[in-house]
Design a protein around this motif. Structure first.
Motif, PDB file in Angstrom:
ATOM      1  N   ILE A 107       0.856  -1.187   0.000  1.00  0.00           N
ATOM      2  CA  ILE A 107       0.000   0.000   0.000  1.00  0.00           C
ATOM      3  C   ILE A 107       0.892   1.237   0.000  1.00  0.00           C
ATOM      4  CG2 ILE A 107      -1.819   1.257   1.210  1.00  0.00           C
ATOM      5  CD1 ILE A 107      -2.569  -1.393   2.565  1.00  0.00           C
ATOM      6  N   VAL A 108       0.776   2.063  -1.021  1.00  0.00           N
ATOM      7  CA  VAL A 108       1.570   3.287  -1.112  1.00  0.00           C
ATOM      8  C   VAL A 108       1.051   4.307  -0.091  1.00  0.00           C
ATOM      9  CG1 VAL A 108       2.283   5.192  -2.602  1.00  0.00           C
ATOM     10  CG2 VAL A 108       2.019   2.893  -3.555  1.00  0.00           C
ATOM     11  N   THR A 109       1.977   4.870   0.688  1.00  0.00           N
ATOM     12  CA  THR A 109       1.597   5.904   1.651  1.00  0.00           C
ATOM     13  C   THR A 109       2.259   7.251   1.351  1.00  0.00           C
ATOM     14  OG1 THR A 109       3.369   5.184   3.147  1.00  0.00           O
ATOM     15  CG2 THR A 109       1.167   4.264   3.507  1.00  0.00           C
ATOM     16  N   ASN A 110       3.392   7.252   0.651  1.00  0.00           N
ATOM     17  CA  ASN A 110       3.981   8.501   0.159  1.00  0.00           C
ATOM     18  C   ASN A 110       4.957   8.172  -0.957  1.00  0.00           C
ATOM     19  OD1 ASN A 110       6.986   9.093   1.010  1.00  0.00           O
ATOM     20  ND2 ASN A 110       6.046   7.971   2.706  1.00  0.00           N
ATOM     21  N   PHE A 111       5.385   9.201  -1.704  1.00  0.00           N
ATOM     22  CA  PHE A 111       6.205   8.938  -2.881  1.00  0.00           C
ATOM     23  C   PHE A 111       7.037  10.170  -3.237  1.00  0.00           C
ATOM     24  CE2 PHE A 111       2.181  10.681  -4.253  1.00  0.00           C
ATOM     25  CZ  PHE A 111       2.513  11.596  -5.246  1.00  0.00           C
ATOM     26  N   ILE A 112       8.109   9.898  -3.994  1.00  0.00           N
ATOM     27  CA  ILE A 112       8.920  10.948  -4.607  1.00  0.00           C
ATOM     28  C   ILE A 112       8.763  10.788  -6.115  1.00  0.00           C
ATOM     29  CG2 ILE A 112      11.234  11.880  -4.940  1.00  0.00           C
ATOM     30  CD1 ILE A 112      11.963  10.767  -2.200  1.00  0.00           C
ATOM     31  N   GLU A 113       8.331  11.846  -6.791  1.00  0.00           N
ATOM     32  CA  GLU A 113       8.004  11.786  -8.211  1.00  0.00           C
ATOM     33  C   GLU A 113       9.083  12.479  -9.040  1.00  0.00           C
ATOM     34  OE1 GLU A 113       4.290  13.043 -11.184  1.00  0.00           O
ATOM     35  OE2 GLU A 113       4.330  13.663  -9.080  1.00  0.00           O
ATOM     36  N   THR A 114       9.509  11.830 -10.126  1.00  0.00           N
ATOM     37  CA  THR A 114      10.446  12.423 -11.086  1.00  0.00           C
ATOM     38  C   THR A 114       9.796  12.337 -12.464  1.00  0.00           C
ATOM     39  OG1 THR A 114      12.282  11.583  -9.748  1.00  0.00           O
ATOM     40  CG2 THR A 114      12.805  12.401 -11.945  1.00  0.00           C
ATOM     41  N   TYR A 238     -16.140 -11.688  13.766  1.00  0.00           N
ATOM     42  CA  TYR A 238     -16.395 -12.210  12.432  1.00  0.00           C
ATOM     43  C   TYR A 238     -16.438 -11.122  11.369  1.00  0.00           C
ATOM     44  CZ  TYR A 238     -17.239 -17.148  13.369  1.00  0.00           C
ATOM     45  OH  TYR A 238     -17.077 -18.484  13.681  1.00  0.00           O
ATOM     46  N   CYS A 239     -16.098  -9.900  11.722  1.00  0.00           N
ATOM     47  CA  CYS A 239     -16.043  -8.839  10.723  1.00  0.00           C
ATOM     48  C   CYS A 239     -14.620  -8.761  10.179  1.00  0.00           C
ATOM     49  CB  CYS A 239     -16.449  -7.490  11.325  1.00  0.00           C
ATOM     50  SG  CYS A 239     -16.412  -6.142  10.112  1.00  0.00           S
ATOM     51  N   PRO A 240     -14.395  -9.125   8.930  1.00  0.00           N
ATOM     52  CA  PRO A 240     -13.025  -9.193   8.396  1.00  0.00           C
ATOM     53  C   PRO A 240     -12.566  -7.900   7.728  1.00  0.00           C
ATOM     54  CG  PRO A 240     -14.525 -10.188   6.845  1.00  0.00           C
ATOM     55  CD  PRO A 240     -15.379  -9.641   7.965  1.00  0.00           C
ATOM     56  N   ILE A 241     -13.057  -6.774   8.197  1.00  0.00           N
ATOM     57  CA  ILE A 241     -12.688  -5.481   7.616  1.00  0.00           C
ATOM     58  C   ILE A 241     -11.841  -4.722   8.641  1.00  0.00           C
ATOM     59  CG2 ILE A 241     -13.540  -3.299   6.708  1.00  0.00           C
ATOM     60  CD1 ILE A 241     -15.994  -4.785   5.704  1.00  0.00           C
ATOM     61  N   PHE A 242     -10.629  -4.327   8.241  1.00  0.00           N
ATOM     62  CA  PHE A 242      -9.656  -3.732   9.151  1.00  0.00           C
ATOM     63  C   PHE A 242      -9.236  -2.352   8.637  1.00  0.00           C
ATOM     64  CE2 PHE A 242      -9.367  -8.274   9.089  1.00  0.00           C
ATOM     65  CZ  PHE A 242      -9.223  -8.664  10.405  1.00  0.00           C
ATOM     66  N   ARG A 243      -9.188  -1.368   9.540  1.00  0.00           N
ATOM     67  CA  ARG A 243      -8.596  -0.067   9.197  1.00  0.00           C
ATOM     68  C   ARG A 243      -7.078  -0.208   9.187  1.00  0.00           C
ATOM     69  NH1 ARG A 243      -8.529   3.455  12.702  1.00  0.00           N
ATOM     70  NH2 ARG A 243      -8.266   5.315  11.408  1.00  0.00           N
ATOM     71  N   LEU A 244      -6.430   0.396   8.212  1.00  0.00           N
ATOM     72  CA  LEU A 244      -4.982   0.317   8.121  1.00  0.00           C
ATOM     73  C   LEU A 244      -4.329   0.931   9.359  1.00  0.00           C
ATOM     74  CD1 LEU A 244      -2.505  -0.471   6.483  1.00  0.00           C
ATOM     75  CD2 LEU A 244      -2.643   1.746   5.321  1.00  0.00           C
ATOM     76  N   ILE A 265       4.380  -5.560   7.617  1.00  0.00           N
ATOM     77  CA  ILE A 265       3.527  -6.055   8.702  1.00  0.00           C
ATOM     78  C   ILE A 265       3.039  -7.456   8.347  1.00  0.00           C
ATOM     79  CG2 ILE A 265       1.315  -5.766   9.888  1.00  0.00           C
ATOM     80  CD1 ILE A 265       1.689  -2.787   9.743  1.00  0.00           C
ATOM     81  N   GLY A 266       3.136  -8.349   9.309  1.00  0.00           N
ATOM     82  CA  GLY A 266       2.594  -9.691   9.145  1.00  0.00           C
ATOM     83  C   GLY A 266       1.277  -9.832   9.887  1.00  0.00           C
ATOM     84  N   VAL A 324       8.303   4.909  -4.262  1.00  0.00           N
ATOM     85  CA  VAL A 324       7.148   4.839  -3.355  1.00  0.00           C
ATOM     86  C   VAL A 324       7.557   4.217  -2.027  1.00  0.00           C
ATOM     87  CG1 VAL A 324       5.430   4.781  -5.190  1.00  0.00           C
ATOM     88  CG2 VAL A 324       6.444   2.651  -4.410  1.00  0.00           C
ATOM     89  N   TYR A 325       7.045   4.789  -0.962  1.00  0.00           N
ATOM     90  CA  TYR A 325       7.181   4.249   0.387  1.00  0.00           C
ATOM     91  C   TYR A 325       5.797   3.782   0.820  1.00  0.00           C
ATOM     92  CZ  TYR A 325      11.600   6.844   0.542  1.00  0.00           C
ATOM     93  OH  TYR A 325      12.854   7.325   0.274  1.00  0.00           O
ATOM     94  N   GLY A 326       5.769   2.737   1.617  1.00  0.00           N
ATOM     95  CA  GLY A 326       4.469   2.263   2.059  1.00  0.00           C
ATOM     96  C   GLY A 326       4.556   1.052   2.959  1.00  0.00           C
ATOM     97  N   ILE A 327       3.417   0.414   3.134  1.00  0.00           N
ATOM     98  CA  ILE A 327       3.286  -0.704   4.068  1.00  0.00           C
ATOM     99  C   ILE A 327       3.040  -1.979   3.276  1.00  0.00           C
ATOM    100  CG2 ILE A 327       1.962  -1.644   6.004  1.00  0.00           C
ATOM    101  CD1 ILE A 327       1.256   1.259   6.733  1.00  0.00           C
ATOM    102  N   ARG A 328       3.928  -2.934   3.485  1.00  0.00           N
ATOM    103  CA  ARG A 328       3.786  -4.241   2.846  1.00  0.00           C
ATOM    104  C   ARG A 328       3.084  -5.180   3.813  1.00  0.00           C
ATOM    105  NH1 ARG A 328       6.712  -9.182   2.470  1.00  0.00           N
ATOM    106  NH2 ARG A 328       6.728 -10.086   0.371  1.00  0.00           N
ATOM    107  N   ILE A 329       1.969  -5.767   3.373  1.00  0.00           N
ATOM    108  CA  ILE A 329       1.164  -6.664   4.202  1.00  0.00           C
ATOM    109  C   ILE A 329       1.390  -8.102   3.753  1.00  0.00           C
ATOM    110  CG2 ILE A 329      -1.144  -7.250   5.001  1.00  0.00           C
ATOM    111  CD1 ILE A 329      -0.343  -4.537   5.953  1.00  0.00           C
ATOM    112  N   ASN A 330       1.690  -8.955   4.713  1.00  0.00           N
ATOM    113  CA  ASN A 330       1.878 -10.392   4.433  1.00  0.00           C
ATOM    114  C   ASN A 330       0.909 -11.162   5.330  1.00  0.00           C
ATOM    115  OD1 ASN A 330       2.729 -12.923   3.806  1.00  0.00           O
ATOM    116  ND2 ASN A 330       4.838 -12.658   4.456  1.00  0.00           N
ATOM    117  N   ILE A 331      -0.095 -11.801   4.722  1.00  0.00           N
ATOM    118  CA  ILE A 331      -1.118 -12.526   5.472  1.00  0.00           C
ATOM    119  C   ILE A 331      -0.755 -14.001   5.504  1.00  0.00           C
ATOM    120  CG2 ILE A 331      -3.565 -13.094   5.630  1.00  0.00           C
ATOM    121  CD1 ILE A 331      -4.152 -10.532   4.086  1.00  0.00           C
TER     122      ILE A 331
END
Length: 422
Positions: A107-114, A238-244, A265-266, A324-331
């Motif tokens: 998930i991209v959370t910030n970036f440097i653009e060229t 049983y609600c499988p919806i999570f806020r980042l 994040i694992g 891009v900087y961000g959060i990598r999720i591994n389930i």
């Protein structure tokens, strides 16, 4: 005659197999040894019932080879406004990599653009040590710059008569930009709404040994339930919806720090199912852990580069590069199921009974080798039978009580003697 005698012995030995044999018990009235024996028995029974059966459920057949499938879907939008691209709306197709809903995603959370990079010649970045030079001889034509952006052209570019500069390279120019803000940090474009992005995690599991299947989504008559619920371990398991943002906070780390530097994040989904109970009690448990933490801050975080390619009216290719900087999720999914089975039950009961037999051996050992009157106990415990020169009538008379005797029987005398010694 000899052959008849041999046959009779063989027949006698065969028939003796049909006799029932039982052990001879000696009662030693020692309160200390008796108490020890009962304590050992109760301890083994308590261990067998409390730990083996109730705690470890060793009466069940177990299976840990879980079959699992994970499907993810993200929702949420963010807005950025940069000098390079202006105002831009980011949707899941823009900030989720890859976008098809896998168990591992970024998930991209910030970036440097060229923007507007084209193939050509330009100066290597001064942040690349191997690109420094003092003359053209330091920039051998055709060689690549280690950890750099392109290939040397053979020229050393120096500004304002400085003694050193950087090699000219053939690459996508201009090279990646590192704009500096007033506080000296790299200027990044942050997706500030990322904290409220939601992740829908669907997990389907199956234990093939028991033909048991289940999902982490509960059937409900309310078709809008998944649109308004958020996961809560107690209220909405049983609600499988999570806020980042909630996921990051569950790891014990700062969301703002992970937005700037990125991270990994694992999410561990645990299924522990007792199939002897109602299947509704088989619920998933979620655990959140930050994986990329170690002793060095420089190696903490997660980022990578990608580009979007375009063609102008003349057919020339150019691109916009994003770091891009961000959060990598591994389930990850682990699971274990158990169900009553007679085989492990019998095995564990037999093991417990064998342990009780070990208690008997220990008490015998104490009685025969540690007690003060151990020689006396040995005389009664072990009976040596020797062949004596006496006729059959004398033996029969002794053991069958053919003679009248007003004294105690041998068994009664044994109890009396042992009690007297103790």
């Amino acid at each position: 005659m000899a052959s008849n005698s041999c046959k009779s012995k063989i027949i006698s030995n065969v028939l003796s197999c049909l006799n029932y044999k039982t052990g001879k018990f000696i009662i030693a009235e020692s309160k200390r040894v008796g108490t020890l024996y009962r304590v050992i028995q109760l301890s083994i029974i308590g261990y067998l019932v409390g730990y083996v059966f109730l705690s470890k459920k060793s009466y069940q057949a177990k299976e840990e080879s879980i079959q699992s499938a994970v499907i993810t879907k993200l929702k949420g939008v963010a807005v950025t406004n940069t000098a390079e691209s202006g105002q831009m709306v980011w949707e899941p197709v823009d900030y989720v990599i890859p976008p098809q809903g896998e168990a591992v995603f970024f998930i991209v959370t910030n970036f440097i653009e060229t923007p507007n990079q084209k193939l050509g010649n330009c100066a290597e970045s001064p942040d690349v040590p191997d690109g420094h030079c003092k003359g053209d001889k330091d920039c051998a034509k055709g060689e690549s710059v280690k950890a750099g952006h392109g290939f040397r052209t053979g020229r050393c570019l120096r500004d304002n008569g400085k003694s050193s500069g950087t090699c000219e390279i053939y690459s996508w120019c201009p090279i990646e930009s590192y704009h500096q803000s007033q506080d000296g940090h790299k200027r990044m474009s942050i997706l500030r709404e990322a904290e409220n992005f939601t992740i829908f995690i669907k997990n389907f599991i199956r234990f093939p040994k028991f033909s048991f299947s289940k999902a982490n989504v509960q059937d409900t008559a309310d078709k809008y339930h998944l649109k308004k619920c958020h996961y809560d371990e107690l209220l909405e398991p049983y609600c499988p919806i999570f806020r980042l943002g909630d996921i990051v906070y569950q790891t014990g780390h700062s969301f703002q720090d992970m937005v700037l530097r990125g991270g990994s994040i694992g999410i561990l989904i645990k299924w522990k199912c007792d199939l002897d109970r109602d299947h509704s009690e088989c619920k998933p448990r979620y655990n959140f852990t930050r994986i990329d933490i170690n002793g060095s801050r420089e190696s903490t975080g997660f980022n990578f580069r990608h580009a979007r390619y375009y063609k102008n009216e003349s057919g020339e290719v150019y691109r916009t590069q994003f770091k891009v900087y961000g959060i990598r999720i591994n389930i990850m999914v682990h699971g274990k199921a158990g169900k009553f089975c007679i085989i492990p039950t019998v095995i564990n009961i037999g093991s417990g009974l064998a342990c009780i037999g070990g208690g008997t051996w220990l008490c015998d050992w104490i009685l025969l080798y540690l007690m003060k009157k151990r020689e006396f106990y040995k005389d009664w415990k072990f009976e040596n039978v020797k062949k004596k020169d006496r006729n059959l009538s004398d033996i029969t008379e002794q053991y069958n009580g053919s003679k009248e005797d007003t004294k105690q029987t041998p068994e009664e005398q044994l109890v009396t003697d042992v009690s007297t010694v103790l």
